[in-house]
Design a protein around this motif. Structure first.
Motif, mmCIF file in Angstrom:
data_model
loop_
_atom_site.group_PDB
_atom_site.id
_atom_site.type_symbol
_atom_site.label_atom_id
_atom_site.label_comp_id
_atom_site.label_asym_id
_atom_site.label_seq_id
_atom_site.Cartn_x
_atom_site.Cartn_y
_atom_site.Cartn_z
ATOM 1 N N LYS A 142 13.448 -22.790 6.887
ATOM 2 C CA LYS A 142 12.329 -21.860 6.774
ATOM 3 C C LYS A 142 11.785 -21.896 5.349
ATOM 4 N N THR A 143 10.487 -22.099 5.213
ATOM 5 C CA THR A 143 9.893 -22.261 3.885
ATOM 6 C C THR A 143 8.814 -21.218 3.623
ATOM 7 N N ASP A 144 8.253 -21.287 2.417
ATOM 8 C CA ASP A 144 7.148 -20.393 2.072
ATOM 9 C C ASP A 144 5.919 -20.684 2.927
ATOM 10 N N ALA A 145 5.796 -21.909 3.433
ATOM 11 C CA ALA A 145 4.664 -22.246 4.299
ATOM 12 C C ALA A 145 4.713 -21.440 5.599
ATOM 13 N N ASP A 146 5.917 -21.131 6.067
ATOM 14 C CA ASP A 146 6.072 -20.349 7.292
ATOM 15 C C ASP A 146 5.666 -18.890 7.096
ATOM 16 N N LEU A 147 5.511 -18.475 5.854
ATOM 17 C CA LEU A 147 5.157 -17.088 5.555
ATOM 18 C C LEU A 147 3.649 -16.868 5.487
ATOM 19 N N ALA A 148 2.888 -17.954 5.600
ATOM 20 C CA ALA A 148 1.429 -17.845 5.508
ATOM 21 C C ALA A 148 0.898 -16.890 6.579
ATOM 22 N N GLY A 149 0.045 -15.982 6.162
ATOM 23 C CA GLY A 149 -0.561 -15.036 7.086
ATOM 24 C C GLY A 149 0.333 -13.880 7.482
ATOM 25 N N LYS A 150 1.499 -13.746 6.855
ATOM 26 C CA LYS A 150 2.442 -12.694 7.234
ATOM 27 C C LYS A 150 2.634 -11.639 6.149
ATOM 28 N N ALA A 151 1.732 -11.604 5.182
ATOM 29 C CA ALA A 151 1.877 -10.661 4.064
ATOM 30 C C ALA A 151 1.819 -9.211 4.534
ATOM 31 N N VAL A 152 0.900 -8.902 5.436
ATOM 32 C CA VAL A 152 0.774 -7.521 5.918
ATOM 33 C C VAL A 152 2.016 -7.127 6.711
ATOM 34 N N ARG A 153 2.476 -8.012 7.572
ATOM 35 C CA ARG A 153 3.681 -7.717 8.352
ATOM 36 C C ARG A 153 4.884 -7.511 7.432
ATOM 37 N N PHE A 154 4.994 -8.327 6.394
ATOM 38 C CA PHE A 154 6.088 -8.181 5.430
ATOM 39 C C PHE A 154 6.022 -6.819 4.741
ATOM 40 N N LEU A 222 1.206 -4.534 13.545
ATOM 41 C CA LEU A 222 1.770 -4.583 12.192
ATOM 42 C C LEU A 222 1.368 -5.863 11.468
ATOM 43 N N ASP A 223 0.576 -6.707 12.139
ATOM 44 C CA ASP A 223 0.186 -7.990 11.555
ATOM 45 C C ASP A 223 -1.129 -7.925 10.796
ATOM 46 N N ASN A 224 -1.994 -6.979 11.173
ATOM 47 C CA ASN A 224 -3.351 -6.987 10.632
ATOM 48 C C ASN A 224 -3.724 -5.771 9.797
ATOM 49 N N GLU A 225 -2.932 -4.714 9.866
ATOM 50 C CA GLU A 225 -3.250 -3.524 9.075
ATOM 51 C C GLU A 225 -1.968 -2.819 8.642
ATOM 52 N N LEU A 226 -2.051 -2.183 7.481
ATOM 53 C CA LEU A 226 -0.885 -1.482 6.955
ATOM 54 C C LEU A 226 -0.595 -0.250 7.807
ATOM 55 N N PHE A 227 0.683 -0.011 8.036
ATOM 56 C CA PHE A 227 1.086 1.111 8.879
ATOM 57 C C PHE A 227 0.815 2.431 8.177
ATOM 58 N N GLY A 228 0.261 3.376 8.944
ATOM 59 C CA GLY A 228 -0.049 4.687 8.380
ATOM 60 C C GLY A 228 -0.512 5.637 9.462
ATOM 61 N N PRO A 229 -1.062 6.796 9.081
ATOM 62 C CA PRO A 229 -1.500 7.797 10.057
ATOM 63 C C PRO A 229 -2.502 7.263 11.076
#
Length: 238
Positions: A142-154, A222-229
């Protein structure tokens, strides 16, 4: 089990019971420049030391994978024969799936995972792949390339893991009941509507919802927006 025994088991009020040594990780990094993370893993109910940002991000994402039962971020070394020599190597994680299968994972920068890799990565990954083949276990790099597009989920799972940890050892029975009652009436609900219920504790509600998301009782984008109210929740498939 008494309340005190449950608290000891969870490490609540006894921080020394969850102490992890950091010195070995510091020595292990030697000249390699990378961060060392101390992480409370709700999925494993332990505190772990994680070496490197790529490993840390992948493990946090594992926390939110409903197909993963648990993982071992400090597995025993494995051995293989490379170029006529016995080499002992240590995997970054052994991942256990709810299906009953397991996988061996190694975390690397993408530049160290190609067929043209050089340096210590070459014999290390070769030895791991051979040992996995002999053991009949799937082996994943598993590399940093696999993390592409997953910043919000992280970011979301960092928040949700912290929420679960903060209420560890506390009863969230009432909060879970409120969630289920509202979902009996509505197909989906706003997280903010749960917080507005005057009978709940906000921290317990966040922790309860986070745990329900982790085990698949609830689903949310949880992939496209930060969790909140403003996050919409609905029942999961579990």
């Amino acid at each position: 089990m008494s309340d005190e025994s449950q608290a000891v088991s969870a490490g609540v009020g006894f921080p020394h019971l969850r102490h992890v040594p950091v010195s070995p990780a510091i020595r292990n990094r030697k000249k390699y420049l990378s961060n060392i993370w101390i992480f409370e893993s709700p999925k494993n109910n332990i505190r772990i030391v994680v070496e490197g940002d790529v490993a840390f991000m992948h493990l946090v994402l594992l926390e939110g994978d409903i197909h993963i039962a648990r993982y071992n971020a400090n597995p025993d070394p494995v051995s293989a024969i490379v170029d006529g020599e016995v080499r002992q190597t240590k995997l970054d994680a052994v991942v256990y799936l709810h299906s009953g299968h397991c996988e061996w994972w190694e975390f690397k920068r993408a530049t160290d995972a190609t067929a043209h890799r050089v340096g210590r990565a070459k014999p290390q990954l070769t030895a791991q792949a051979q040992a996995a083949s002999i053991a009949g276990v799937p082996y994943r790099i598993k590399t940093d390339a696999d993390l592409a597009g997953k910043a919000v989920r992280f970011d979301n799972w960092l928040l949700l893991c912290a929420a679960i940890t903060r209420v560890r050892g506390m009863s969230t029975h009432h909060e879970v009941k409120v969630v289920n009652q509202k979902l009996d009436i509505h197909e989906q609900i706003l997280f903010g509507s749960l917080l507005s219920d005057q009978t709940i504790d906000a921290a317990l509600m966040l922790g309860a919802v986070a745990k329900m998301l982790q085990i698949g009782l609830l689903v949310c984008d949880l992939d496209n927006e930060l969790f909140g109210p403003g996050s919409y929740l609905q029942r999961g498939t579990k």
